[in-house]
Design a protein around this motif. Structure first.
Motif, short mmCIF file in Angstrom:
data_model
loop_
_atom_site.label_atom_id
_atom_site.label_comp_id
_atom_site.label_asym_id
_atom_site.label_seq_id
_atom_site.Cartn_x
_atom_site.Cartn_y
_atom_site.Cartn_z
N LEU A 103 0.82 -1.21 0.00
CA LEU A 103 0.00 0.00 0.00
C LEU A 103 0.85 1.27 0.00
CD1 LEU A 103 -2.81 -1.02 2.51
CD2 LEU A 103 -3.05 -0.71 0.04
N SER A 104 1.98 1.23 0.71
CA SER A 104 2.81 2.43 0.82
C SER A 104 3.76 2.60 -0.36
CB SER A 104 3.62 2.39 2.11
OG SER A 104 4.53 1.29 2.11
N ARG A 105 4.01 1.51 -1.10
CA ARG A 105 4.91 1.53 -2.26
C ARG A 105 6.32 2.00 -1.90
NH1 ARG A 105 2.53 2.02 -7.72
NH2 ARG A 105 0.32 1.48 -7.59
N VAL A 106 6.77 1.67 -0.69
CA VAL A 106 8.13 2.08 -0.30
C VAL A 106 9.15 1.30 -1.11
CG1 VAL A 106 7.39 2.67 2.04
CG2 VAL A 106 8.30 0.39 1.56
N GLY A 107 10.34 1.85 -1.18
CA GLY A 107 11.41 1.20 -1.94
C GLY A 107 12.19 0.23 -1.08
N ALA A 108 13.50 0.22 -1.26
CA ALA A 108 14.36 -0.71 -0.53
C ALA A 108 14.30 -0.43 0.97
CB ALA A 108 15.80 -0.58 -1.02
N LEU A 109 14.28 -1.49 1.76
CA LEU A 109 14.19 -1.36 3.21
C LEU A 109 15.60 -1.29 3.82
CD1 LEU A 109 11.39 -3.96 4.02
CD2 LEU A 109 11.19 -1.48 3.83
N PRO A 110 15.72 -0.70 5.00
CA PRO A 110 17.01 -0.67 5.69
C PRO A 110 17.57 -2.07 5.89
CG PRO A 110 15.44 0.80 6.77
CD PRO A 110 14.67 0.00 5.75
N THR A 111 18.87 -2.21 5.76
CA THR A 111 19.52 -3.51 5.91
C THR A 111 19.20 -4.21 7.23
OG1 THR A 111 21.33 -2.84 4.46
CG2 THR A 111 21.75 -4.70 5.92
N PRO A 112 19.12 -3.50 8.37
CA PRO A 112 18.79 -4.17 9.62
C PRO A 112 17.46 -4.92 9.58
CG PRO A 112 19.68 -2.01 10.09
CD PRO A 112 19.49 -2.08 8.61
N LEU A 113 16.49 -4.42 8.81
CA LEU A 113 15.20 -5.11 8.73
C LEU A 113 15.33 -6.42 7.95
CD1 LEU A 113 12.54 -2.30 8.12
CD2 LEU A 113 13.22 -3.41 10.26
N LEU A 114 16.18 -6.44 6.93
CA LEU A 114 16.41 -7.67 6.19
C LEU A 114 17.12 -8.69 7.07
CD1 LEU A 114 17.55 -6.18 2.75
CD2 LEU A 114 15.24 -6.77 3.52
N GLU A 115 18.02 -8.22 7.93
CA GLU A 115 18.69 -9.11 8.88
C GLU A 115 17.71 -9.62 9.93
OE1 GLU A 115 22.00 -7.01 10.49
OE2 GLU A 115 23.04 -6.82 8.57
N ALA A 116 16.79 -8.75 10.36
CA ALA A 116 15.77 -9.17 11.32
C ALA A 116 14.89 -10.26 10.73
CB ALA A 116 14.93 -7.97 11.74
N ALA A 117 14.61 -10.17 9.44
CA ALA A 117 13.80 -11.18 8.77
C ALA A 117 14.48 -12.55 8.80
CB ALA A 117 13.51 -10.77 7.33
N LYS A 118 15.81 -12.56 8.70
CA LYS A 118 16.53 -13.83 8.81
C LYS A 118 16.37 -14.44 10.19
CE LYS A 118 20.03 -12.51 5.36
NZ LYS A 118 21.47 -12.20 5.15
N GLY A 119 16.38 -13.58 11.22
CA GLY A 119 16.17 -14.06 12.58
C GLY A 119 14.77 -14.62 12.76
N ILE A 120 13.81 -14.00 12.11
CA ILE A 120 12.43 -14.50 12.15
C ILE A 120 12.35 -15.89 11.53
CG2 ILE A 120 10.12 -14.12 11.18
CD1 ILE A 120 10.62 -11.09 11.57
N GLU A 121 13.07 -16.09 10.44
CA GLU A 121 13.12 -17.41 9.81
C GLU A 121 13.72 -18.45 10.75
OE1 GLU A 121 14.09 -17.91 5.50
OE2 GLU A 121 14.73 -15.82 5.67
N ARG A 122 14.82 -18.09 11.41
CA ARG A 122 15.48 -19.01 12.32
C ARG A 122 14.58 -19.37 13.49
NH1 ARG A 122 17.83 -23.40 13.49
NH2 ARG A 122 19.12 -23.37 15.37
N ALA A 123 13.86 -18.40 14.02
CA ALA A 123 12.95 -18.68 15.13
C ALA A 123 11.85 -19.64 14.70
CB ALA A 123 12.34 -17.37 15.63
N ALA A 124 11.37 -19.50 13.48
CA ALA A 124 10.33 -20.41 12.98
C ALA A 124 10.86 -21.84 12.86
CB ALA A 124 9.81 -19.93 11.62
#
Length: 207
Positions: A103-124
């Motif tokens: 909805l917001s059409r934002v562009g590239a996200l900050p690198t820390p958020l992409l790293e946080a996503a990896k942690g979310i994967e590991r927790a799963a």
């Protein structure tokens, strides 16, 4: 040791929790891909997150029906139902992040958020392994401490992302969507910690 799942319902119950946890893993993978792509790919990926969220709700309904037929105590049934609901809420949280991104059409996200996503994967992934031992909760072992460690790392990455966001400045119309997306990712991290805490309560109850 009290058996949380009587033999007559043990296999279907553990299978349902395992299926729900596997769905969580699939969703975290979809979530990471969505965060790493641009707007066009996000619009293509986002519907899959909606499908996964709908599937999670259906599995919760089936788990509630199994719990109603089981011979476990009301306290254990409540914890298990909360566990299933929180897994589904985690899937829903990732769908919410996807909606905000599209909805917001934002562009590239900050690198820390992409790293946080990896942690979310590991927790799963850790949660899947934990569901395999729900019928013998004393074997949960280091599941909760490991998730707690991932949560601390994730919270730190979320703070770094917010610091980068406000450090670079810009119009409020640009900053607010990114702030909301960052907060949504933070909520997903918090929900995963809650999943582990519920599982650990089952372990403590059975000790």
């Amino acid at each position: 040791m009290v058996q949380l799942f009587p033999r007559r319902v043990e296999r279907p119950m553990t299978d349902l929790f395992g299926e729900l946890a596997e769905l969580l893993v699939q969703t975290t993978d979809t979530h990471s891909k969505l965060l790493g792509h641009g707007y066009r790919e996000r619009t293509r990926i986002a519907p899959k997150l909606h499908e996964e969220s709908t599937r999670a709700e259906e599995l919760c309904r089936r788990i509630s029906q199994r719990l109603a037929q089981s011979l476990i105590t009301p306290y254990e049934a409540e914890l298990l139902y909360d566990l299933a609901l929180t897994i589904a809420d985690t899937v829903d949280s990732m769908e919410h992040t996807a909606e905000l991104l599209v909805l917001s059409r934002v562009g590239a996200l900050p690198t820390p958020l992409l790293e946080a996503a990896k942690g979310i994967e590991r927790a799963a992934e850790l949660t899947v392994a934990a569901t395999w031992t729900l019928h013998r909760v004393r074997d949960l072992g280091e599941y909760y401490p490991q998730i707690r460690k991932l949560k601390r790392q994730g919270d730190r990455l979320v703070r770094q992302s917010l610091a980068e966001l406000y450090g670079r400045g810009g119009a409020v119309t640009e900053l607010l969507p990114l702030h909301d997306i960052t907060e949504s990712i933070g909520r997903t991290i918090a929900l995963q910690e809650h999943i582990a805490r519920l599982a650990d309560l089952l372990r403590v109850k059975d000790a």
